[in-house]
Motif scaffolding. Structure first.
Motif, PDB file in Angstrom:
ATOM      1  N   CYS A   1       0.595  -1.193  -0.104  1.00  0.00           N
ATOM      2  CA  CYS A   1       0.066  -0.017  -0.007  1.00  0.00           C
ATOM      3  C   CYS A   1       0.781   1.224  -0.041  1.00  0.00           C
ATOM      4  O   CYS A   1       0.583   2.326  -0.675  1.00  0.00           O
ATOM      5  N   MET A   2       1.923   1.342   0.836  1.00  0.00           N
ATOM      6  CA  MET A   2       2.815   2.239   0.878  1.00  0.00           C
ATOM      7  C   MET A   2       3.650   2.661  -0.301  1.00  0.00           C
ATOM      8  O   MET A   2       3.899   3.756  -0.696  1.00  0.00           O
ATOM      9  N   VAL A   3       4.179   1.470  -0.872  1.00  0.00           N
ATOM     10  CA  VAL A   3       4.736   1.467  -2.249  1.00  0.00           C
ATOM     11  C   VAL A   3       3.744   2.188  -3.415  1.00  0.00           C
ATOM     12  O   VAL A   3       4.067   3.018  -4.149  1.00  0.00           O
ATOM     13  N   ASN A   4       2.471   1.570  -3.202  1.00  0.00           N
ATOM     14  CA  ASN A   4       1.499   2.204  -4.242  1.00  0.00           C
ATOM     15  C   ASN A   4       1.166   3.614  -4.168  1.00  0.00           C
ATOM     16  O   ASN A   4       0.838   4.223  -5.266  1.00  0.00           O
ATOM     17  N   ALA A   5       1.419   4.143  -3.106  1.00  0.00           N
ATOM     18  CA  ALA A   5       1.398   5.404  -2.792  1.00  0.00           C
ATOM     19  C   ALA A   5       2.368   6.302  -3.092  1.00  0.00           C
ATOM     20  O   ALA A   5       2.600   7.344  -2.621  1.00  0.00           O
ATOM     21  N   TYR A   6       3.565   5.759  -3.467  1.00  0.00           N
ATOM     22  CA  TYR A   6       4.772   6.374  -3.821  1.00  0.00           C
ATOM     23  C   TYR A   6       5.532   6.953  -2.397  1.00  0.00           C
ATOM     24  O   TYR A   6       6.256   7.683  -2.849  1.00  0.00           O
ATOM     25  N   LEU A   7       4.987   6.391  -1.199  1.00  0.00           N
ATOM     26  CA  LEU A   7       5.903   6.621  -0.253  1.00  0.00           C
ATOM     27  C   LEU A   7       7.356   6.126  -0.273  1.00  0.00           C
ATOM     28  O   LEU A   7       8.519   6.836   0.289  1.00  0.00           O
ATOM     29  N   PHE A   8       7.078   4.999  -0.209  1.00  0.00           N
ATOM     30  CA  PHE A   8       8.580   4.256  -0.540  1.00  0.00           C
ATOM     31  C   PHE A   8       8.722   3.659  -2.066  1.00  0.00           C
ATOM     32  O   PHE A   8       7.789   3.365  -2.595  1.00  0.00           O
ATOM     33  N   TYR A   9       9.898   3.293  -2.223  1.00  0.00           N
ATOM     34  CA  TYR A   9      10.199   2.852  -3.524  1.00  0.00           C
ATOM     35  C   TYR A   9      11.233   1.271  -3.202  1.00  0.00           C
ATOM     36  O   TYR A   9      11.929   1.499  -2.690  1.00  0.00           O
TER      37      TYR A   9
ATOM     38  N   SER B   1      14.348 -12.871  -3.310  1.00  0.00           N
ATOM     39  CA  SER B   1      14.196 -12.757  -1.511  1.00  0.00           C
ATOM     40  C   SER B   1      14.831 -11.415  -1.059  1.00  0.00           C
ATOM     41  O   SER B   1      16.292 -11.319  -1.747  1.00  0.00           O
ATOM     42  N   GLN B   2      14.472 -10.721  -0.261  1.00  0.00           N
ATOM     43  CA  GLN B   2      15.152  -9.852   0.386  1.00  0.00           C
ATOM     44  C   GLN B   2      15.506  -8.395  -0.450  1.00  0.00           C
ATOM     45  O   GLN B   2      15.908  -8.594  -1.524  1.00  0.00           O
ATOM     46  N   ASP B   3      15.149  -7.077  -0.228  1.00  0.00           N
ATOM     47  CA  ASP B   3      15.043  -6.143  -0.796  1.00  0.00           C
ATOM     48  C   ASP B   3      15.369  -4.833  -0.099  1.00  0.00           C
ATOM     49  O   ASP B   3      15.624  -5.278   0.983  1.00  0.00           O
ATOM     50  N   LYS B   4      15.455  -3.598  -0.556  1.00  0.00           N
ATOM     51  CA  LYS B   4      15.783  -2.636  -0.001  1.00  0.00           C
ATOM     52  C   LYS B   4      14.552  -1.423  -0.432  1.00  0.00           C
ATOM     53  O   LYS B   4      13.957  -1.809  -1.515  1.00  0.00           O
ATOM     54  N   TYR B   5      14.179  -0.795   0.570  1.00  0.00           N
ATOM     55  CA  TYR B   5      13.218   0.313   0.445  1.00  0.00           C
ATOM     56  C   TYR B   5      13.668   1.704   0.827  1.00  0.00           C
ATOM     57  O   TYR B   5      14.356   1.903   1.699  1.00  0.00           O
ATOM     58  N   TYR B   6      13.351   2.615  -0.121  1.00  0.00           N
ATOM     59  CA  TYR B   6      13.890   3.923  -0.044  1.00  0.00           C
ATOM     60  C   TYR B   6      12.850   4.927   0.013  1.00  0.00           C
ATOM     61  O   TYR B   6      11.715   4.679  -0.707  1.00  0.00           O
TER      62      TYR B   6
END
Length: 396
Positions: free
Chosen positions: A253-261, A276-281
């Protein structure tokens, strides 16, 4: 007010094409201003003002337009007696139910050029893609870049400007306030609107406290490789009733709202993507400082976040590089171009410099290898690795 040249020039090249121009991005990043600058461009080309119809669905002026039937009635009443091409600009179109049906019919029934904005990536995941068979072009808009920040603030020393940009970020609405406390208050209001209106209401989320705690955790862990399961385990120390499916859904939901990439991993040696395993900015680090304060700031992580967003702004596909047991902060790809990038804070110590370039030097292909750091010096080379001061790199 400045012109968002980076985005405006892209749009100008598309004027009068059949494609629906879709401008997406986090709330308050400047989409409305860009639409108004498009209107200025149309008027400068001699388009009559009555042939330009702009509607912001955040305005009370259009509060009675709730669905496609209401929109059709309004648009056709406005265009019945017009001659020549009509330019339709819809701001935050997702507030109108079944808007996709209307836009598809306008392409058939009217000689028109259509521009829309929205604050959710799922704007393009529903009927629109099916109805218009790919006849749209999407432009993802981001907050002010460092270059735009300098343009807005006039003549500033770039090192001083970067120090301010790191804390103030690119949410230009905050620039109107003189005191840092007032700036962060504005950012908090944007954040609360984003959480309450764009996420909770759209996805019918009842546990907003969990959503807020999750956002705080992710802000505090930008640049750390993680997984949904690891995040769930960490939050379960506070509330042991959580499950990874709920957490994964809230993150989406937060990625869809462009708060995180979300940035995925890439195996450099095997030339394959790792699941598996990512980073969020964060879309802009100022959200973190407004929410969590600026104590114990890790500048290396903040710089890494800024570089990640800048690479996305420049149109690269961005991945976290994996090479044996080493990590490369970013593998940036665009068509036949590939760049390996490591980001650091202070590399004045020789041991720190050697540690930061070590992973880059393990890569044996001929693509450029770059270390971006806070050097405050001109660009130089170290064993074939280009060393950039971050302020100068951001202005390249």
């Amino acid at each position: 007010m400045i012109k968002r040249k980076f985005y405006l020039e892209k749009i100008v090249k598309l004027i009068d094409t059949e494609d629906i121009k879709v401008i997406t991005g986090v709330r308050r990043c400047g989409k409305t201003v860009l639409l108004k600058q498009i209107i200025d461009e149309l008027e400068n080309r001699g388009i009559a003002s009555e042939n330009i119809i702009y509607m912001s669905f955040e305005s009370s002026k259009y509060k009675n337009i709730r669905n496609d039937d209401d929109l059709d009635e309004f648009i056709f009443s406005k265009t019945n007696n017009l001659n020549g091409k009509i330019y339709l600009l819809f701001d935050e179109i997702q507030k109108v139910k079944n808007w996709e049906v209307s836009l598809n019919s306008y392409r058939v029934d009217l000689e028109c050029d259509i521009y829309i904005t929205g604050s959710n990536s799922q704007l393009l995941s529903g009927e629109l893609a099916t109805l218009i068979s790919g006849r749209y072009i999407s432009i993802n808009m981001l907050p002010f870049s460092f270059k735009e920040y300098l343009q807005y603030n006039g003549d500033m020393n770039i090192d001083e400007a970067l120090n301010k940009y790191v804390r103030e970020g690119g949410m230009s609405g905050s620039y109107l306030y003189k005191e840092e406390e007032q700036k962060y208050k504005y950012i908090l209001e944007v954040y609360n609107t984003l959480i309450v209106r764009d996420i909770r209401e759209k996805y019918k989320i009842k546990n907003t406290e969990l959503l807020d705690n999750l956002a705080n955790f992710m802000m505090d862990n930008i640049s750390n490789i993680t997984s949904v399961r690891n995040i769930t385990n960490s939050l379960n120390k506070i509330d042991n009733k959580l499950n990874h499916k709920t957490i994964g859904s809230y993150i989406d939901c937060m990625v869809n709202a462009y708060l995180f990439y979300k940035i995925k991993r890439y195996d450099i040696q095997g030339k394959k993507y790792l699941e598996s395993q990512d980073k969020y900015y964060l879309v802009d680090p100022t959200f973190k400082f407004a929410k969590l304060g600026t104590k114990n700031m890790n500048y290396g992580r903040v710089y890494e976040n800024i570089v990640a967003i800048e690479l996305l702004r420049r149109g690269y596909e961005v991945y976290v590089g994996q090479m044996y047991n080493s990590e490369i902060d970013f593998v940036a790809m665009k068509r036949n171009e590939k760049i390996y990038i490591q980001v650091s804070d202070n590399i004045s110590d020789d041991k720190t410099l050697e540690r930061e370039v070590k992973s880059l030097l393990k890569i044996k292909d001929a693509y450029p290898k770059i270390l971006v750091a806070r050097t405050m010096h001109d660009t130089y080379q170290y064993e074939g690795v280009q060393i950039y001061d971050i302020a100068k790199w951001l202005l390249k």
